[in-house]
Design an enzyme around this catalytic site. Structure first.
Site, PDB file in Angstrom:
ATOM      1  N   LEU A  44      45.437  44.334  41.462  1.00 29.31           N
ATOM      2  CA  LEU A  44      45.041  44.665  42.815  1.00 29.31           C
ATOM      3  C   LEU A  44      45.621  43.732  43.757  1.00 29.31           C
ATOM      4  CD1 LEU A  44      41.076  44.489  42.165  1.00 29.31           C
ATOM      5  CD2 LEU A  44      42.571  46.623  42.660  1.00 29.31           C
ATOM      6  N   GLY A  45      46.324  42.583  43.251  1.00 31.83           N
ATOM      7  CA  GLY A  45      46.990  41.597  44.259  1.00 31.83           C
ATOM      8  C   GLY A  45      47.413  40.537  43.616  1.00 31.83           C
ATOM      9  N   GLU A  46      48.245  39.712  44.261  1.00 31.85           N
ATOM     10  CA  GLU A  46      48.861  38.700  43.577  1.00 31.85           C
ATOM     11  C   GLU A  46      49.078  37.340  44.755  1.00 31.85           C
ATOM     12  OE1 GLU A  46      52.798  38.997  41.790  1.00 31.85           O
ATOM     13  OE2 GLU A  46      53.049  40.821  43.036  1.00 31.85           O
ATOM     14  N   GLY A  47      49.358  36.238  44.188  1.00 28.59           N
ATOM     15  CA  GLY A  47      49.879  35.131  45.188  1.00 28.59           C
ATOM     16  C   GLY A  47      50.675  34.292  44.353  1.00 28.59           C
ATOM     17  N   GLN A  48      50.861  33.047  45.059  1.00 28.65           N
ATOM     18  CA  GLN A  48      51.923  32.112  44.377  1.00 28.65           C
ATOM     19  C   GLN A  48      51.627  31.455  43.103  1.00 28.65           C
ATOM     20  OE1 GLN A  48      52.504  28.739  47.060  1.00 28.65           O
ATOM     21  NE2 GLN A  48      54.083  28.081  45.739  1.00 28.65           N
TER      22      GLN A  48
ATOM     23  N   GLU B 130      46.814  35.460  40.143  1.00 28.51           N
ATOM     24  CA  GLU B 130      46.997  37.298  40.432  1.00 28.51           C
ATOM     25  C   GLU B 130      45.402  37.893  40.127  1.00 28.51           C
ATOM     26  OE1 GLU B 130      49.091  38.523  37.020  1.00 28.51           O
ATOM     27  OE2 GLU B 130      51.216  38.207  38.302  1.00 28.51           O
ATOM     28  N   VAL B 131      45.039  39.057  40.647  1.00 31.78           N
ATOM     29  CA  VAL B 131      43.810  39.685  40.611  1.00 31.78           C
ATOM     30  C   VAL B 131      44.162  41.040  40.194  1.00 31.78           C
ATOM     31  CG1 VAL B 131      41.810  40.769  41.892  1.00 31.78           C
ATOM     32  CG2 VAL B 131      43.054  38.479  43.028  1.00 31.78           C
TER      33      VAL B 131
ATOM     34  N   LYS C 114      40.236  37.161  38.202  1.00 31.47           N
ATOM     35  CA  LYS C 114      41.223  36.357  39.025  1.00 31.47           C
ATOM     36  C   LYS C 114      41.677  35.589  38.041  1.00 31.47           C
ATOM     37  CE  LYS C 114      38.782  36.234  43.350  1.00 31.47           C
ATOM     38  NZ  LYS C 114      38.152  35.272  44.367  1.00 31.47           N
TER      39      LYS C 114
ATOM     40  N   ASP D  40      36.702  36.123  56.631  1.00 30.62           N
ATOM     41  CA  ASP D  40      37.435  37.288  56.525  1.00 30.62           C
ATOM     42  C   ASP D  40      36.520  38.716  56.259  1.00 30.62           C
ATOM     43  OD1 ASP D  40      39.594  38.906  56.556  1.00 30.62           O
ATOM     44  OD2 ASP D  40      40.332  38.611  54.517  1.00 30.62           O
TER      45      ASP D  40
END
Length: 887
Positions: free
Chosen positions: A599-603, A606-607, A638, A742
């Protein structure tokens, strides 16, 4: 008037005419706008597996398109889509054949071929030269591929690839937007800085018949040696040297279009790093002809630029083309220095083709073609060449007058600002929202201005209604390039006069606040989460004169989710230091989590969307999971990466503890964790209908027509029920003193019974990247949903969540067909927050959606009250909305 035009033509521009990050609308495979007759294939097993069934998330026929027989490694079976017009393609989504659980076929890899005319086919390849795209890993999950570079085409062929003999099936959706430029190809001398994605023919001297980096939507940076995507000096620019053999002081480019047009202007994004011998072109001469067999018209359009040896910023140079009629253009760009570098070329034109030259006798032996169907009219203005000689003599005088006028204006502005400083009214900065005749159309309503937006806006899943709409931004270079402003902060902090010049600029205030707190670790481990100064009272003046921010509430902790999610702001008591032993959530066997989709990722995290085998039995009685009728349970996982810092690991455990406190029917719940070994994971609910934004954007209001044509629809009662549920969930968060920060439809998930649960995944998903405004490549903010005090003062409270709730209501009652403030750029949205701060009746509000009852729109307007105490509470919102829902 000349000064006004000069400023428009030479201001550095920050926004391309079309961009791959914003041009991501579904083109109609899933919702049927692409008709069955526009789909064809090289073969198919049966009629029930024909190309008409290759629609994403649809279960028509036997569930997908399947080419006949076993696919061999050497096969080139294809599915072809006719988009009916030239289209800018940026994204592909594919699925296998699910067939309600009976399907077993999917394509693990595929290639793309495309054509602009249906005759000449090209193979897509990425910027590294790779032609094969990764496909699916199972039959049901959607896998998305960003096309880098994007594709400009009318016809697309999707070609499944297999390393072994196997059966494949595919469903898909294409994403992009109309290519209204109509440009089919450009030709040019072979550049010294290569056009590495050019898809035409390249010989030793010339590029012909293709498109490349000049039409990929990515503008180059001020320093041409830096690049957006490929770490190679000069990659984003196509450049020529003046001393290259065969180049005689100019570069000649030829542009071929799909049909005759009346051209109003050409925009060329040029580098101007004059310290290294790079300048914008000194002049350009463009000739025209109506069809390939015609002769070039005798009178070209000539445009002389004003060279700039002080500002090294890259910029768009706008060349007026005087509504000249043509299908082919030939432009000669003349050098002003050793190098000339372009990163984008775009054209503005009108569909109605009228001759702008005097009627001429046809050439002997010439014959009319279909492209020559035009109306001859007498020109009303002189051509550029007819006045060239007289203008050349007056040029030095004109330039001297302009310089004098500019100096006088600068002196007057400095005096005005100095007076403001003396009078201590620095906060009341000059209004920066542009006049109506320069930007968007505004209509007055009593003392406020209400934005009139078209029915289909930029972020709609459907193309914009007006393909020729163009915004002109008269913003100063510092405003358009925040990097320039940030680089000047140290020297500006020493000057009260400089402070006075800049403190009236809302974007400057925002950057300054960011600068004040960056050292304190405002930015989340995700690398894209926005700063959360939820209770700061630090004004721009205090930031200049104080080394530390001032907080009114010291018992609030700002915590950013490490996987890219937007973690709530919570009381400090809940996030004391803790270890794995302090976690109350049950440990779930990680081997029972089956990956379906990222679904998404960051530094640092991840999701993932996963199936959780045996989760209802694991949770036992009282499980929050709905009845699944024997189907697998979808969950969001997550996961912290193994290379995460110790701070990120600690924040992850804190996030788990906070999530474990939430227990409400309209809030996503933490179900279990996997923290006995690395990587650390938390498992939360996930709704099968996805997020509310996607759900509503694919539906229409319930009517006789939608019932007759089996169109997915929602009723007014459904929308009100959604609004009540969101208010209920936010009422619960407010009771715990949690601030979401948000709230938007992208962060509201739905199950099959239309039950809504508020989540925080939106920021981590590429699909919604255009909803966030990025500062200096680090922080991102959902500014279109943020209250004015959050943008200007960095203050996030339950009252700012109420503001976002009003915008979320507005999204719901527009069926998420457009982005809030769709006709305003991000910078103008920030400017508008300054109008709320100044409170002079000039602020722009969102318009009342046609589907929205007047009483509900009044409730939205109360949510957007300038004065924080005037906004309703979530308890009040819930009580106001609940009676409207049919029990």
């Amino acid at each position: 008037m000349h000064l006004f035009l000069l400023l428009i033509l030479h201001l550095p521009a920050a926004i391309a005419q079309i961009g791959p990050e914003q041009c991501r609308y579904a083109l109609g495979m899933e919702d049927g706008r692409i008709k069955d007759q526009d789909l064809s294939a090289s073969s198919q097993w049966y009629d029930t597996t024909g190309p008409q069934n290759a629609r994403l998330n649809c279960e028509r026929g036997d569930g997908a398109w399947c080419p006949k027989g076993q696919l061999e490694p050497s096969d080139s079976q294809y599915l072809q889509i006719d988009l009916r017009r030239l289209t800018f393609l940026t994204l592909m989504g594919t699925q296998g054949r699910y067939a309600l659980g009976l399907g077993k076929e999917f394509a693990q890899q595929y290639r793309l071929n495309y054509s602009r005319d249906g005759l000449l086919w090209r193979s897509w390849k990425n910027r590294q030269g790779k032609e094969v795209l990764d496909g699916n890993k199972n039959t049901y999950a959607v896998f998305s591929n960003d096309l880098k570079p994007p594709v400009i085409a009318r016809y697309v062929r999707v070609i499944p690839v297999s390393k072994l003999s196997t059966t494949v099936c595919m469903r898909l959706e294409l994403y992009g937007c109309p290519w209204d430029d109509g440009l089919m190809s450009y030709s040019a001398p072979v550049p010294s800085l290569n056009d590495s994605t050019y898809d035409g023919v390249q010989d030793k001297k010339k590029l012909t018949g293709g498109l490349g980096q000049l039409t990929d939507g990515l503008t180059g940076l001020d320093d041409y040696r830096l690049s957006h995507q490929v770490q190679r000096p000069g990659y984003d620019y196509v450049g020529w040297r003046n001393d290259t053999p065969g180049i005689l002081g100019y570069v000649e480019m030829e542009f071929v279009f799909d049909r005759p047009r009346n051209f109003t202007s050409m925009k060329v994004h040029s580098n101007n790093m004059f310290s290294r011998g790079v300048k914008i072109f000194s002049s350009v001469s463009c000739s025209f002809k109506l069809h390939p067999k015609a002769a070039w018209e005798a009178e070209p359009v000539v445009f002389n630029t004003v060279l700039d040896d002080k500002n090294p910023s890259a910029r768009y140079v706008t060349v007026p083309l005087n509504r000249r009629a043509a299908r082919l253009l030939r432009c000669r760009f003349h050098f002003a220095d050793v190098w000339m570098m372009f990163s984008e070329v775009s054209f503005q034109s009108e569909d109605t083709v009228l001759s702008t030259l005097p009627t001429q006798m046809p050439m002997m032996g010439s014959s009319a073609t279909s492209d020559d169907v035009i109306m001859k009219t007498t020109p009303t203005t002189a051509t550029p060449s007819s006045t060239a000689s007289s203008e050349d003599g007056n040029t030095p005088v004109l330039i001297g007058c302009l310089v004098t006028i500019i100096l006088l204006l600068v002196i007057i502005i400095v005096l005005i600002l100095w007076c403001q400083c003396v009078c201590k009214v620095l906060e009341k900065a000059p209004r920066r929202i542009l006049d109506e005749d320069v930007t968007v159309r505004l209509s007055s309503c009593s003392d406020t201005i209400v934005l009139q937006t078209p029915p289909v806006p930029p972020r709609s899943r459907h193309p914009p209604a007006d393909p020729h709409y163009e915004r002109v931004f008269l913003l100063d270079p510092q405003y358009q390039n925040p990097a320039m402003l940030r680089n000047k902060l140290p020297e500006l902090s020493q000057s009260a006069e400089a402070s006075a010049l800049l403190l009236g600029n809302p974007l400057y205030d925002l950057l300054l606040l960011t600068s004040c707190h960056m050292a304190s670790g405002w930015f989340g481990a995700f690398g894209g989460g926005y700063a959360e100064p939820d209770v700061t009272q630090c004004t721009p003046h205090q930031c200049f004169n104080s080394s530390a921010p001032h907080y009114a509430e010291t018992d609030i902790v700002r915590l950013q989710g490490v996987t890219g999610s937007n973690m709530y702001a919570v009381p400090a008591l809940t996030v004391d230091s803790l270890t794995r032993k302090d976690i109350s959530a049950a440990e779930f066997p990680r081997q029972q989590l089956i990956f379906r989709e990222k679904l998404g990722e960051g530094q640092f995290g991840e999701v993932h969307l996963c199936e959780a085998e045996g989760l209802p039995e694991f949770l036992g009685e009282g499980s929050p999971l709905p009845d699944r009728d024997g189907r697998s349970v979808l969950v969001a996982v997550k996961q912290l990466r193994a290379d995460a810092t110790s701070q990120a690991r600690n924040d992850f455990l804190k996030e788990i503890k906070i999530m474990s406190r939430l227990d409400n029917a309209n809030i996503i719940r933490l179900l279990c964790v996997c923290v006995s070994s690395d990587p650390l994971c938390m498992v939360t609910e996930y709704m099968e209908n996805g997020d509310l934004n996607m759900f509503l954007s694919q539906r229409e209001m319930e009517s006789t027509l939608t019932h007759a044509n089996n169109i997915p629809s929602v009723s007014l009662s459904d929308l009100l029920h959604m609004a009540v549920q969101i208010s209920s969930g936010m009422k619960y968060l407010a009771s715990l003193n949690f601030v979401h920060r948000d709230l938007a439809t992208r962060n509201c998930l739905l199950d099959r019974r239309l039950t809504i649960k508020i989540a925080d995944f939106g920021m981590s998903r590429n699909l919604y990247s255009s909803d966030y405004y990025r500062i200096q490549g680090r922080a991102v903010l959902p500014i279109r949903w943020m209250a004015w005090e959050s943008i200007l003062l960095g203050k996030f409270t339950t009252a700012s969540d109420v503001w976002a709730f009003g915008v979320t209501l507005w999204e719901i009652f527009t069926l998420c067909k457009e982005q809030p403030y769709s006709l305003l750029s991000d910078e103008q949205v920030i400017e508008n927050s300054g109008e709320f701060f100044r409170n002079q009746g000039r602020q722009i509000f969102l318009y009342g959606p046609p589907l929205c009852p007047p009483s509900l729109f009044e409730l939205m307007m109360r949510c957007w009250s300038r004065n924080i105490p005037d906004r309703p509470t979530f308890e009040g919102l819930y009580q106001a909305l609940r009676p409207h829902v049919t029990q």
